[in-house]
Design an enzyme around this catalytic site. Structure first.
Site, PDB file in Angstrom:
ATOM      1  N   CYS A  40      -4.169   7.089  -4.250  1.00  0.00           N
ATOM      2  CA  CYS A  40      -2.907   6.350  -4.431  1.00  0.00           C
ATOM      3  C   CYS A  40      -1.719   7.200  -3.977  1.00  0.00           C
ATOM      4  O   CYS A  40      -1.807   8.417  -3.879  1.00  0.00           O
ATOM      5  CB  CYS A  40      -2.783   5.949  -5.901  1.00  0.00           C
ATOM      6  N   HIS A  41      -0.602   6.539  -3.742  1.00  0.00           N
ATOM      7  CA  HIS A  41       0.598   7.236  -3.270  1.00  0.00           C
ATOM      8  C   HIS A  41       1.058   8.339  -4.205  1.00  0.00           C
ATOM      9  O   HIS A  41       1.603   9.339  -3.761  1.00  0.00           O
ATOM     10  CB  HIS A  41       1.747   6.236  -3.094  1.00  0.00           C
ATOM     11  N   GLU A  63      -6.865   7.029 -10.112  1.00  0.00           N
ATOM     12  CA  GLU A  63      -7.330   5.636 -10.003  1.00  0.00           C
ATOM     13  C   GLU A  63      -8.848   5.610 -10.182  1.00  0.00           C
ATOM     14  O   GLU A  63      -9.589   5.201  -9.303  1.00  0.00           O
ATOM     15  CB  GLU A  63      -6.903   5.074  -8.627  1.00  0.00           C
ATOM     16  N   CYS A  95       1.794   3.702 -32.007  1.00  0.00           N
ATOM     17  CA  CYS A  95       3.201   4.100 -31.868  1.00  0.00           C
ATOM     18  C   CYS A  95       4.101   2.854 -31.862  1.00  0.00           C
ATOM     19  O   CYS A  95       3.617   1.724 -31.730  1.00  0.00           O
ATOM     20  CB  CYS A  95       3.405   4.930 -30.602  1.00  0.00           C
ATOM     21  N   CYS A  98       3.522   0.701 -28.815  1.00  0.00           N
ATOM     22  CA  CYS A  98       2.233  -0.004 -28.790  1.00  0.00           C
ATOM     23  C   CYS A  98       2.236  -1.196 -29.748  1.00  0.00           C
ATOM     24  O   CYS A  98       1.586  -2.205 -29.497  1.00  0.00           O
ATOM     25  CB  CYS A  98       1.087   0.944 -29.157  1.00  0.00           C
ATOM     26  N   CYS A 106       3.351   3.532 -24.010  1.00  0.00           N
ATOM     27  CA  CYS A 106       2.863   4.239 -25.203  1.00  0.00           C
ATOM     28  C   CYS A 106       3.509   5.620 -25.288  1.00  0.00           C
ATOM     29  O   CYS A 106       3.644   6.319 -24.287  1.00  0.00           O
ATOM     30  CB  CYS A 106       1.340   4.372 -25.113  1.00  0.00           C
ATOM     31  N   ARG A 363      -6.600   0.595   0.670  1.00  0.00           N
ATOM     32  CA  ARG A 363      -7.026   1.688  -0.196  1.00  0.00           C
ATOM     33  C   ARG A 363      -8.264   2.385   0.346  1.00  0.00           C
ATOM     34  O   ARG A 363      -9.194   1.738   0.841  1.00  0.00           O
ATOM     35  CB  ARG A 363      -7.399   1.167  -1.598  1.00  0.00           C
TER      36      ARG A 363
HETATM   37  N1  LIG Z   1       5.386   0.868 -11.087  1.00  0.00           N
HETATM   38  C1  LIG Z   1       4.203   1.477 -11.089  1.00  0.00           C
HETATM   39  O1  LIG Z   1       3.604   1.725 -12.149  1.00  0.00           O
HETATM   40  C2  LIG Z   1       3.580   1.836  -9.783  1.00  0.00           C
HETATM   41  C3  LIG Z   1       2.204   2.071  -9.683  1.00  0.00           C
HETATM   42  C4  LIG Z   1       1.644   2.309  -8.409  1.00  0.00           C
HETATM   43  C5  LIG Z   1       2.473   2.363  -7.302  1.00  0.00           C
HETATM   44  N2  LIG Z   1       3.811   2.160  -7.430  1.00  0.00           N
HETATM   45  C6  LIG Z   1       4.740   2.161  -6.292  1.00  0.00           C
HETATM   46  O2  LIG Z   1       4.706   0.884  -5.705  1.00  0.00           O
HETATM   47  C7  LIG Z   1       5.064   0.975  -4.330  1.00  0.00           C
HETATM   48  C8  LIG Z   1       4.030   0.274  -3.480  1.00  0.00           C
HETATM   49  O3  LIG Z   1       2.771   0.917  -3.578  1.00  0.00           O
HETATM   50  P1  LIG Z   1       1.604   0.518  -2.558  1.00  0.00           P
HETATM   51  O4  LIG Z   1       0.420   1.340  -2.926  1.00  0.00           O
HETATM   52  O5  LIG Z   1       1.459  -0.928  -2.494  1.00  0.00           O
HETATM   53  O6  LIG Z   1       2.262   1.103  -1.208  1.00  0.00           O
HETATM   54  P2  LIG Z   1       2.039   0.761   0.334  1.00  0.00           P
HETATM   55  O7  LIG Z   1       2.738   1.811   1.101  1.00  0.00           O
HETATM   56  O8  LIG Z   1       0.599   0.514   0.605  1.00  0.00           O
HETATM   57  O9  LIG Z   1       2.787  -0.625   0.546  1.00  0.00           O
HETATM   58  C9  LIG Z   1       4.159  -0.730   0.780  1.00  0.00           C
HETATM   59  C10 LIG Z   1       4.359  -1.869   1.777  1.00  0.00           C
HETATM   60  O10 LIG Z   1       5.772  -2.081   1.935  1.00  0.00           O
HETATM   61  C11 LIG Z   1       5.970  -2.492   3.270  1.00  0.00           C
HETATM   62  N3  LIG Z   1       7.373  -2.330   3.634  1.00  0.00           N
HETATM   63  C12 LIG Z   1       8.036  -1.202   3.988  1.00  0.00           C
HETATM   64  N4  LIG Z   1       9.306  -1.481   4.294  1.00  0.00           N
HETATM   65  C13 LIG Z   1       9.469  -2.813   4.127  1.00  0.00           C
HETATM   66  C14 LIG Z   1      10.553  -3.696   4.286  1.00  0.00           C
HETATM   67  N5  LIG Z   1      11.751  -3.272   4.709  1.00  0.00           N
HETATM   68  N6  LIG Z   1      10.364  -5.002   4.009  1.00  0.00           N
HETATM   69  C15 LIG Z   1       9.162  -5.449   3.595  1.00  0.00           C
HETATM   70  N7  LIG Z   1       8.089  -4.651   3.417  1.00  0.00           N
HETATM   71  C16 LIG Z   1       8.241  -3.351   3.694  1.00  0.00           C
HETATM   72  C17 LIG Z   1       5.031  -1.616   4.079  1.00  0.00           C
HETATM   73  O11 LIG Z   1       4.760  -2.184   5.348  1.00  0.00           O
HETATM   74  C18 LIG Z   1       3.800  -1.582   3.173  1.00  0.00           C
HETATM   75  O12 LIG Z   1       2.858  -2.584   3.509  1.00  0.00           O
HETATM   76  C19 LIG Z   1       5.209   2.475  -4.056  1.00  0.00           C
HETATM   77  O13 LIG Z   1       6.568   2.825  -4.168  1.00  0.00           O
HETATM   78  C20 LIG Z   1       4.411   3.107  -5.168  1.00  0.00           C
HETATM   79  O14 LIG Z   1       4.832   4.416  -5.451  1.00  0.00           O
HETATM   80  C21 LIG Z   1       4.366   1.891  -8.649  1.00  0.00           C
HETATM   81 ZN   LIG Z   2      -1.287   5.176  -8.579  1.00  0.00          ZN
HETATM   82 ZN   LIG Z   3       1.122   4.113 -28.328  1.00  0.00          ZN
END
Ligand SMILES: NC(=O)c1ccc[n+]([C@@H]2O[C@H](COP(=O)([O-])OP(=O)(O)OC[C@H]3O[C@@H](n4cnc5c(N)ncnc54)[C@H](O)[C@@H]3O)[C@@H](O)[C@H]2O)c1
Ligand SMILES: [Zn+2]
Ligand SMILES: [Zn+2]
Length: 369
Positions: A40-41, A63, A95, A98, A106, A363
Site C-alpha cells: 500500500c502507499h 495489509e 474506550c 469504541c 480506537c 495492487r
Molecule cells: N483514509 C485512509 O484511511 C486511507 C487508507 C488507505 C489509503 N489512503 C489514501 O487514499 C488515497 C488513494 O489511495 P489508492 O491506494 O487508491 O491510491 P492510487 O494512487 O492507486 O489511486 C489514486 C488515483 O487518483 C488518480 N488521480 C490523480 N490525480 C487525479 C485527478 N486530478 N483527478 C482524478 N483522479 C486523479 C490517479 O490516476 C489514481 O488512479 C491515497 O492518498 C492514500 O494515501 C487513505
Molecule cells: Zn494502507
Molecule cells: Zn477502543
C-alpha cells in the site's frame, strides 16, 4: 523463532529482506502466520522518508491476512487456527470512541503504536544480535510471522481466500467504508468518486452496495475508469481542471449528493467540495495529503449546505466491520479479483513499490508459501 521479514533500515533505500528474531506473543497478543499482504502507499510513504513521523529500523507492511498460530495469556477473541485480517486501526470495544457509533478511531494503543511498539512498550522483532526492530502501524505484515494485539485482529470465515481478503485490511475497506459508514449513501442518489485506485474503486463499489442510482468515476487513467465501470460506475470522466464544471453539467447545474476524494491531491479535494450539491451535498475525503498541505474551501460552499467529512479506514470498526464486508464479498456482492494485479514473493517487495510508483495495476499482493 527465526523468521524472514522486510526491514526498513534506511529511508529512501530498498527494504532489506532478511532473517530476524520474533519473540513469542505476550499477554493480549497473538502470533500470526501471514498468508498474504498487499503493498500500500503508506508503506512506500514511510519507506521513502516522506512521512515525518517515520522511524527505522522497522518491519513494514499493514495489509495482511493470515492464520493465528499461538496466543498469549488472556487472549479470548481469537484462537490458533483462526483466519484473520490485520487491523492498523484496532477496536478495543472499551474506550470512549469504541463505545460510540460515531467513530472508529480506537484510543486504546495509539501512542505506543505510533512509535512502533506493542502496547507494553516493547518490540517482538529483533536482529539476531538482539538489537530491537520496531513494529509498523501495529501490524508489520511484510514478514512470514508477526505478533499483534488481539484487539487488532478481525476474524474472517475460513472459506475467504486470504490472498484477496488481505485487501480488506486497508485500501478496499477504506473505500467501501467511506460510502457505507462515513457518508451512509442513500439509495437513489448521485455519487462522484475522484480517483480510481484501490480506495476509489472501493468507494465506487460501496456506493453501488448502498443503492446509488448514478456513480460517476473520475480519474486520469482510462484503464482505471474501465475498472470503475466493472465496480458499478455508471459514468466516467477524465479528471482535470474542468472536472467541477463537467460534473455540474451532468447534474443539471447542482452537483452530486455525495462526492468522495481518493487521490490525496488537495486540489482534487477542493473539486470534491465544489462538485457536491447545495443543500445537502456531502464531500468525503479519503486521500492522505502531503505534509503541510491544506485544503482550500470557499466558505460560501458550506453556508449553502455542503458538508465536508474525513474518513480514516472508511469509518470501519475493524473487528466488527471487516467480517461483515468479507461476508458480502463471499455472498457475491463484491468482485475483488480485478484489484489484484501482481502476485509477488516477500523477496520481491521492493518490486511492489516500483509497480506502485509506475501505477502498474491496482495492487501487488505478496504471498507466503
Ligand atoms: N483514509 C485512509 O484511511 C486511507 C487508507 C488507505 C489509503 N489512503 C489514501 O487514499 C488515497 C488513494 O489511495 P489508492 O491506494 O487508491 O491510491 P492510487 O494512487 O492507486 O489511486 C489514486 C488515483 O487518483 C488518480 N488521480 C490523480 N490525480 C487525479 C485527478 N486530478 N483527478 C482524478 N483522479 C486523479 C490517479 O490516476 C489514481 O488512479 C491515497 O492518498 C492514500 O494515501 C487513505
Ligand atoms: Zn494502507
Ligand atoms: Zn477502543
Amino acid at each position: 523463532m527465526k523468521i524472514r521479514a522486510a526491514v526498513l533500515e534506511e529511508f529512501g533505500a530498498p527494504l532489506a529482506v532478511q532473517e530476524v528474531e520474533l519473540e513469542e506473543p505476550r499477554r493480549g497478543e497473538a502470533l500470526v502466520r501471514l498468508v498474504a499482504c498487499g503493498v500500500c502507499h503508506t508503506d512506500l510513504y514511510t519507506a521513502s522518508g516522506a512521512d515525518p513521523s517515520g522511524y527505522a529500523p522497522a518491519v513494514l507492511g499493514h495489509e495482511g491476512a493470515g492464520v493465528v498460530e499461538r496466543v498469549g495469556e488472556g487472549v479470548e477473541s481469537v484462537a490458533p487456527g483462526d483466519h484473520v485480517v490485520t487491523l492498523f486501526s484496532p477496536q478495543c470495544r472499551e474506550c470512549i470512541h469504541c463505545r460510540d457509533e460515531r467513530t472508529n478511531l480506537c484510543l486504546a494503543i495509539r501512542e505506543q503504536q505510533n512509535v512502533g511498539l506493542l502496547p507494553d512498550g516493547t518490540t517482538r522483532f529483533a536482529y539476531p544480535g538482539g538489537e530491537p526492530i520496531r513494529h509498523f502501524m501495529g501490524t508489520s505484515t511484510f514478514a512470514e510471522y508477526t505478533v499483534m494485539p488481539e484487539i487488532a485482529l478481525a476474524k474472517v470465515p475460513p472459506e475467504a481466500p486470504l490472498d484477496r481478503a488481505c485487501l480488506f485490511a486497508c485500501g478496499l475497506s477504506t473505500g467501501l467504508g467511506a460510502a457505507l459508514n462515513t457518508a451512509k449513501v442513500r439509495p437513489g442518489s448521485t455519487c462522484v468518486v475522484f480517483g480510481a485506485g484501490m480506495v476509489g474503486l472501493g468507494a465506487v463499489a460501496g456506493c453501488r452496495l448502498q443503492g446509488a442510482e448514478r456513480i460517476v468515476a473520475v480519474d486520469l487513467s482510462e484503464d482505471r475508469l474501465e475498472l470503475a465501470r466493472g465496480q458499478g460506475a455508471t459514468e466516467t470522466l477524465v479528471g482535470g481542471p474542468d472536472a467541477v464544471e463537467r460534473i455540474l453539467e451532468l447534474t443539471d447545474g447542482f452537483g452530486a449528493d455525495y462526492t468522495f476524494e481518493a487521490t490525496g491531491n488537495v486540489a482534487v479535494m477542493r473539486q470534491a467540495v465544489e462538485s457536491a450539491r447545495m443543500g445537502w451535498g456531502l464531500a468525503t475525503m479519503c486521500g492522505v495529503a502531503g505534509k503541510g498541505e491544506t485544503l482550500d474551501v470557499v466558505p460560501r460552499y458550506l453556508i449553502t449546505g455542503r458538508r465536508v467529512a474525513g474518513s480514516s479506514f472508511g469509518g470501519v470498526k475493524g473487528r466488527d466491520g471487516v467480517p461483515r464486508v468479507v461476508e458480502r464479498w463471499l455472498a457475491g456482492e463484491l468482485d475483488v479479483d480485478p484489484f489484484v494485479s501482481h502476485t509477488l514473493t516477500l523477496d520481491e517487495v521492493n518490486r511492489g513499490f516500483e509497480l506502485m510508483e509506475a501505477q502498474d495495476g491496482i495492487r501487488s499482493v505478496i504471498t507466503f508459501s
